[in-house]
Design an enzyme around this catalytic site. Structure first.
Site, PDB file in Angstrom:
ATOM      1  N   LYS A  22       3.395  -8.140  18.399  1.00 57.14           N
ATOM      2  CA  LYS A  22       4.397  -8.607  17.429  1.00 57.14           C
ATOM      3  C   LYS A  22       5.031  -7.410  16.731  1.00 57.14           C
ATOM      4  O   LYS A  22       6.259  -7.323  16.613  1.00 57.14           O
ATOM      5  CB  LYS A  22       3.717  -9.507  16.399  1.00 57.14           C
ATOM      6  CG  LYS A  22       4.558  -9.797  15.166  1.00 57.14           C
ATOM      7  CD  LYS A  22       3.891 -10.753  14.198  1.00 57.14           C
ATOM      8  CE  LYS A  22       2.980 -10.078  13.220  1.00 57.14           C
ATOM      9  NZ  LYS A  22       3.617  -9.364  12.126  1.00 57.14           N
ATOM     10  N   ASN A  23       4.209  -6.451  16.285  1.00 52.32           N
ATOM     11  CA  ASN A  23       4.716  -5.362  15.453  1.00 52.32           C
ATOM     12  C   ASN A  23       5.391  -4.246  16.239  1.00 52.32           C
ATOM     13  O   ASN A  23       5.863  -3.279  15.637  1.00 52.32           O
ATOM     14  CB  ASN A  23       3.589  -4.816  14.565  1.00 52.32           C
ATOM     15  CG  ASN A  23       3.178  -5.852  13.529  1.00 52.32           C
ATOM     16  OD1 ASN A  23       3.879  -6.850  13.322  1.00 52.32           O
ATOM     17  ND2 ASN A  23       2.036  -5.653  12.912  1.00 52.32           N
ATOM     18  N   CYS A 117       4.082 -10.644  -1.405  1.00 49.56           N
ATOM     19  CA  CYS A 117       3.693 -11.699  -0.466  1.00 49.56           C
ATOM     20  C   CYS A 117       2.170 -11.836  -0.562  1.00 49.56           C
ATOM     21  O   CYS A 117       1.527 -11.206  -1.398  1.00 49.56           O
ATOM     22  CB  CYS A 117       4.129 -11.382   0.963  1.00 49.56           C
ATOM     23  SG  CYS A 117       3.193 -10.047   1.679  1.00 49.56           S
ATOM     24  N   ARG A 122       5.395  -5.450  -1.546  1.00 50.64           N
ATOM     25  CA  ARG A 122       5.948  -4.866  -0.320  1.00 50.64           C
ATOM     26  C   ARG A 122       7.162  -3.999  -0.674  1.00 50.64           C
ATOM     27  O   ARG A 122       8.289  -4.320  -0.364  1.00 50.64           O
ATOM     28  CB  ARG A 122       6.339  -5.975   0.669  1.00 50.64           C
ATOM     29  CG  ARG A 122       5.240  -6.955   1.025  1.00 50.64           C
ATOM     30  CD  ARG A 122       4.009  -6.328   1.660  1.00 50.64           C
ATOM     31  NE  ARG A 122       4.210  -5.812   2.982  1.00 50.64           N
ATOM     32  CZ  ARG A 122       4.101  -6.544   4.088  1.00 50.64           C
ATOM     33  NH1 ARG A 122       3.857  -7.835   3.989  1.00 50.64           N
ATOM     34  NH2 ARG A 122       4.291  -6.024   5.278  1.00 50.64           N
ATOM     35  N   ASP A 308      -5.007  -4.836   9.364  1.00 50.74           N
ATOM     36  CA  ASP A 308      -4.737  -6.150   9.973  1.00 50.74           C
ATOM     37  C   ASP A 308      -5.965  -6.750  10.634  1.00 50.74           C
ATOM     38  O   ASP A 308      -5.918  -7.893  11.082  1.00 50.74           O
ATOM     39  CB  ASP A 308      -3.607  -6.046  11.009  1.00 50.74           C
ATOM     40  CG  ASP A 308      -2.278  -5.766  10.345  1.00 50.74           C
ATOM     41  OD1 ASP A 308      -1.318  -5.446  11.064  1.00 50.74           O
ATOM     42  OD2 ASP A 308      -2.196  -5.839   9.112  1.00 50.74           O
ATOM     43  N   ARG A 400       2.692 -17.335  13.123  1.00 48.39           N
ATOM     44  CA  ARG A 400       3.587 -16.180  12.971  1.00 48.39           C
ATOM     45  C   ARG A 400       3.153 -15.048  13.900  1.00 48.39           C
ATOM     46  O   ARG A 400       3.984 -14.277  14.366  1.00 48.39           O
ATOM     47  CB  ARG A 400       3.556 -15.684  11.523  1.00 48.39           C
ATOM     48  CG  ARG A 400       4.191 -16.631  10.524  1.00 48.39           C
ATOM     49  CD  ARG A 400       4.341 -15.981   9.178  1.00 48.39           C
ATOM     50  NE  ARG A 400       4.933 -14.660   9.330  1.00 48.39           N
ATOM     51  CZ  ARG A 400       4.865 -13.715   8.381  1.00 48.39           C
ATOM     52  NH1 ARG A 400       4.245 -13.956   7.251  1.00 48.39           N
ATOM     53  NH2 ARG A 400       5.431 -12.541   8.569  1.00 48.39           N
TER      54      ARG A 400
HETATM   55  C1  EPZ Z   1       3.375  -2.942   8.931  1.00 44.79           C
HETATM   56  O1  EPZ Z   1       3.858  -3.430   7.702  1.00 44.79           O
HETATM   57  C2  EPZ Z   1       2.901  -4.154   9.700  1.00 44.79           C
HETATM   58  N1  EPZ Z   1       4.030  -5.043   9.922  1.00 44.79           N
HETATM   59  C3  EPZ Z   1       1.808  -4.876   8.912  1.00 44.79           C
HETATM   60  O2  EPZ Z   1       1.345  -5.955   9.710  1.00 44.79           O
HETATM   61  C4  EPZ Z   1       0.654  -3.900   8.690  1.00 44.79           C
HETATM   62  O3  EPZ Z   1      -0.332  -4.536   7.888  1.00 44.79           O
HETATM   63  C5  EPZ Z   1       1.173  -2.644   7.984  1.00 44.79           C
HETATM   64  O4  EPZ Z   1       2.257  -2.063   8.743  1.00 44.79           O
HETATM   65  C6  EPZ Z   1       0.090  -1.582   7.838  1.00 44.79           C
HETATM   66  O5  EPZ Z   1      -0.410  -1.241   9.098  1.00 44.79           O
HETATM   67  C7  EPZ Z   1       4.938  -4.709  10.892  1.00 44.79           C
HETATM   68  O6  EPZ Z   1       4.806  -3.704  11.560  1.00 44.79           O
HETATM   69  C8  EPZ Z   1       6.059  -5.671  11.101  1.00 44.79           C
HETATM   70  P1  EPZ Z   1       3.554  -0.174   5.528  1.00 44.79           P
HETATM   71  P2  EPZ Z   1       4.675  -2.436   6.717  1.00 44.79           P
HETATM   72  O7  EPZ Z   1       4.935   0.157   5.128  1.00 44.79           O
HETATM   73  O8  EPZ Z   1       5.434  -1.446   7.518  1.00 44.79           O
HETATM   74  C9  EPZ Z   1       3.176   0.963   0.983  1.00 44.79           C
HETATM   75  C10 EPZ Z   1       0.765  -8.168  10.179  1.00 44.79           C
HETATM   76  O9  EPZ Z   1      -0.164  -8.870   9.767  1.00 44.79           O
HETATM   77  N2  EPZ Z   1       4.633   1.206   1.042  1.00 44.79           N
HETATM   78  O10 EPZ Z   1       2.891   0.647   6.603  1.00 44.79           O
HETATM   79  O11 EPZ Z   1       5.394  -3.271   5.735  1.00 44.79           O
HETATM   80  C11 EPZ Z   1       2.821  -0.502   1.186  1.00 44.79           C
HETATM   81  O12 EPZ Z   1       2.890  -1.207  -0.043  1.00 44.79           O
HETATM   82  C12 EPZ Z   1       1.533  -7.296   9.214  1.00 44.79           C
HETATM   83  O13 EPZ Z   1       1.134  -8.097  11.387  1.00 44.79           O
HETATM   84  C13 EPZ Z   1       5.261   1.805  -0.063  1.00 44.79           C
HETATM   85  O14 EPZ Z   1       4.635   2.133  -1.062  1.00 44.79           O
HETATM   86  O15 EPZ Z   1       3.488  -1.697   5.975  1.00 44.79           O
HETATM   87  C14 EPZ Z   1       1.409  -0.423   1.719  1.00 44.79           C
HETATM   88  O16 EPZ Z   1       0.513  -0.283   0.647  1.00 44.79           O
HETATM   89  C15 EPZ Z   1       1.060  -7.473   7.784  1.00 44.79           C
HETATM   90  N3  EPZ Z   1       6.604   2.024  -0.007  1.00 44.79           N
HETATM   91  C16 EPZ Z   1       1.417   0.855   2.555  1.00 44.79           C
HETATM   92  O17 EPZ Z   1       2.547   1.623   2.098  1.00 44.79           O
HETATM   93  C17 EPZ Z   1       7.351   1.687   1.107  1.00 44.79           C
HETATM   94  O18 EPZ Z   1       8.574   1.925   1.103  1.00 44.79           O
HETATM   95  C18 EPZ Z   1       1.555   0.643   4.047  1.00 44.79           C
HETATM   96  O19 EPZ Z   1       2.644  -0.220   4.214  1.00 44.79           O
HETATM   97  C19 EPZ Z   1       6.696   1.085   2.192  1.00 44.79           C
HETATM   98  C20 EPZ Z   1       5.332   0.861   2.143  1.00 44.79           C
END
Ligand code: EPZ
Length: 421
Positions: A22-23, A117, A122, A308, A400
C-alpha cells in the site's frame, strides 16, 4: 456496517500470498502526475486507500483504472485542477503525496492540512520545509496549504524531524526534485523499501535518482518524465502481520512473495520470542510450537522495528512467559489497541510512550472496536487465539490496508467470517 466474527483456536497452516505494498502504491500513483504518457503498474493491491487515491487523482485530471488482475493504468488528461480538498485528505493522510508532483508539474498545489488521526498528530512541516527549499512560496489559507513556484531549483535539504526521518516528506521532495533545475541532495531521508520502490519507478520514467535506501538521496533534475511499466514491491507490513498470525496460533505458514530482507528487525524480535523463521522457496516460512519468551522492542524509522507492526507484536507478547516492553518512538500516541486488548484479558499498562505487557495464559473473545488500520489488524490476531468468539466492528479500517484479510486467513484454517451488523 460490516464486522468480522472470529472463533479462536485454529492453528494456521498453509500458504498466504502477500499483495503489493500500500505504502509504495500510493506515492507511485501520485507520481503519475509528473509523467507524460501512460504508466502501467502491476501488483497494485485492491484496497480502500488505493481506491481513495484513484478518486483523488481523477479529481486532479488523471485517469486511473485498475483491472481484476491488479494492473493499473494511469494517464494525465487535464492539468487544470491542483486542489486536494479536505473531504479527500481527511480520509487518507497519504493524499499529501500529490503535493510535490503538483508543484513540480503544474507549478501550484493546494492541499488540505491533514488533521490528527487515530495514531496521533500528522504534521506536514517537513514536507513544506523541503518544498520551500526547492523554491516554493507557501501560504496557509482556510486550512489548506498553498504552494506556488515559477520554477524549482535543486538544493541541499535536511529533512530530519523530532521523530527522525519522514517517509512521505521524503517522497514529496524526491518527486518534486526530479523536475527541478540542477542537483538536490536530501539529508536524513527516509530509507524505507517503499521509498526505494518509488525511486525505481521514477528512474524508469527517466529521473536520475541515486542513494535511495540510504539517509542521503541525490536527485539530478531532468526536463521531463515519460510513462513506464512498474511492478509494486511486496507489502512488508502485511507480511509481518501474517508472520505474527502464524506465530500466535502456533501454526506453520509460508508467507509467499514476502521479502525477508525488508523485515530484518521483525525477524530479529520474533526469533528472540522463540518463533522459527526461515527463508522459503518463494518467501518466508514461520512456525511456532512453544511458550513465547518476553522481549523488549522499540519502534524506529527503517531499518528499525516498524511502527506499523507495533500493535501486532504487542498482541503476540500478551501470551509470552513474563513481562515485555514496547516503546513507540515514531507515533508516541499510537496505542488505541491497548484498551481493546485489555478487554480481551490482556494485562497492558501504558507509561507514556511505553507499554508494559504482562504475559497472560490466554485471551478471551469479546466485542471490540477497530480504530487505526494496524491496531485493527492486531485485534484480528487477538481473535485468532482468544478463547471463544471475537467480533471486530468498524472493519472498514482494516480494508484500508489489508486485501481480503478474512479470505487469506480462512485459507490457512482460521475460523473467520465477514458479517453485516
Ligand atoms: C508513513 O506515514 C506511512 N504511510 C505510515 O503507515 C507509517 O506509519 C509512517 O510512514 C512511519 O513509517 C504511508 O507511507 C502512506 P512519517 P507518514 O512522515 O509519512 C513526524 C499505515 O498504517 N512528522 O514518516 O505520514 C510524524 O508526526 C500508515 O500504513 C513531522 O513531525 O509518516 C511522525 O511522528 C500509518 N513532520 C514521524 O515524523 C512532518 O512533516 C514519522 O512520520 C512529517 C512527519
Amino acid at each position: 456496517m460490516e464486522f468480522l466474527e472470529i472463533v479462536g483456536g485454529a492453528r494456521l497452516k498453509g500458504t498466504i500470498d502477500i499483495s503489493g505494498a500500500k505504502n509504495a502504491a500510493l506515492p507511485i500513483m501520485a507520481a503519475s502526475i509528473l509523467v507524460d504518457g501512460e504508466t502501467t503498474l502491476h501488483n497494485v493491491p485492491d484496497l480502500a486507500d488505493v481506491r481513495q487515491m484513484q478518486l483523488l487523482l481523477t479529481r486532479l485530471g488523471v485517469k486511473a483504472e485498475r483491472d481484476d488482475e491488479g494492473v493499473m493504468r494511469l494517464c494525465v488528461k487535464d492539468e487544470m485542477n491542483v486542489c486536494a480538498e479536505y473531504n479527500l485528505v481527511n480520509k487518507m493522510r497519504a493524499s499529501v503525496c500529490v503535493m510535490g508532483p503538483l508543484l513540480a508539474k503544474r507549478k501550484r498545489a493546494q492541499v488540505s492540512m491533514p488533521g490528527g488521526c487515530a495514531i496521533g498528530d500528522r504534521p506536514i512541516d517537513l514536507h513544506v520545509r523541503g518544498l520551500e527549499g526547492l523554491g516554493a512560496d507557501h501560504d496557509l489559507v482556510n486550512g489548506d496549504v498553498i504552494l506556488r513556484a515559477k520554477k524549482l531549483t535543486g538544493t541541499d535539504i535536511f529533512l530530519g524531524g523530532p521523530f527522525g526521518s519522514s517517509v512521505t516528506a521524503t517522497a514529496n521532495v524526491m518527486m518534486a526534485a526530479t523536475l527541478a533545475t540542477g542537483r538536490t541532495v536530501i539529508d536524513s531521508a527516509a530509507c524505507e523499501p517503499e521509498i526505494v520502490d518509488l525511486a525505481a519507478f521514477l528512474n524508469a520514467c527517466g529521473a536520475r535518482i541515486s542513494g535511495q535506501g540510504t539517509p542521503q538521496i541525490v536527485i539530478e533534475g531532468v526536463e521531463s518524465l515519460t510513462g513506464t511499466e512498474h511492478s509494486i514491491v511486496a507489502d512488508r507490513i502485511e507480511a509481518g502481520t501474517y508472520m505474527i498470525a502464524a506465530a500466535i496460533t502456533n501454526g506453520d505458514v509460508e508467507v509467499r512473495n514476502a521479502r525477508i530482507d525488508h523485515l530484518q528487525a521483525v525477524v530479529d524480535r520474533l526469533r528472540r520470542v522463540g518463533v522459527i523463521i526461515e527463508r522459503a522457496e518463494q518467501g518466508i516460512s514461520v512456525s511456532s510450537s512453544r511458550r513465547l519468551e518476553p522481549v523488549q522492542a522499540t519502534t524506529q524509522p527503517y531499518p528499525g522495528f516498524p511502527t506499523d507492526l507495533q500493535a501486532q507484536l504487542m498482541v503476540l507478547l500478551c501470551l509470552a512467559d513474563g513481562n515485555s516492553m514496547i516503546t513507540e518512538k515514531v507515533f508516541p500516541d499510537r496505542f488505541l489497541h491497548v484498551g481493546e486488548l485489555n478487554r480481551m484479558g490482556a494485562m497492558l499498562r501504558k507509561e507514556g510512550p511505553t507499554v508494559i505487557i504482562e504475559g497472560v495464559k490466554r485471551l478471551v473473545g469479546a466485542q471490540v472496536m477497530a480504530s487505526d488500520l494496524r491496531a485493527s489488524a492486531a485485534l484480528v490476531l487477538g481473535g485468532l487465539v482468544a478463547k471463544g468468539t471475537t467480533r471486530i466492528h468498524r472493519v472498514y479500517h482494516i480494508d484500508r490496508g489489508y486485501e481480503q484479510i478474512e479470505k487469506k486467513l480462512a485459507g490457512v484454517g482460521a475460523n473467520i467470517r465477514r458479517l453485516q451488523e
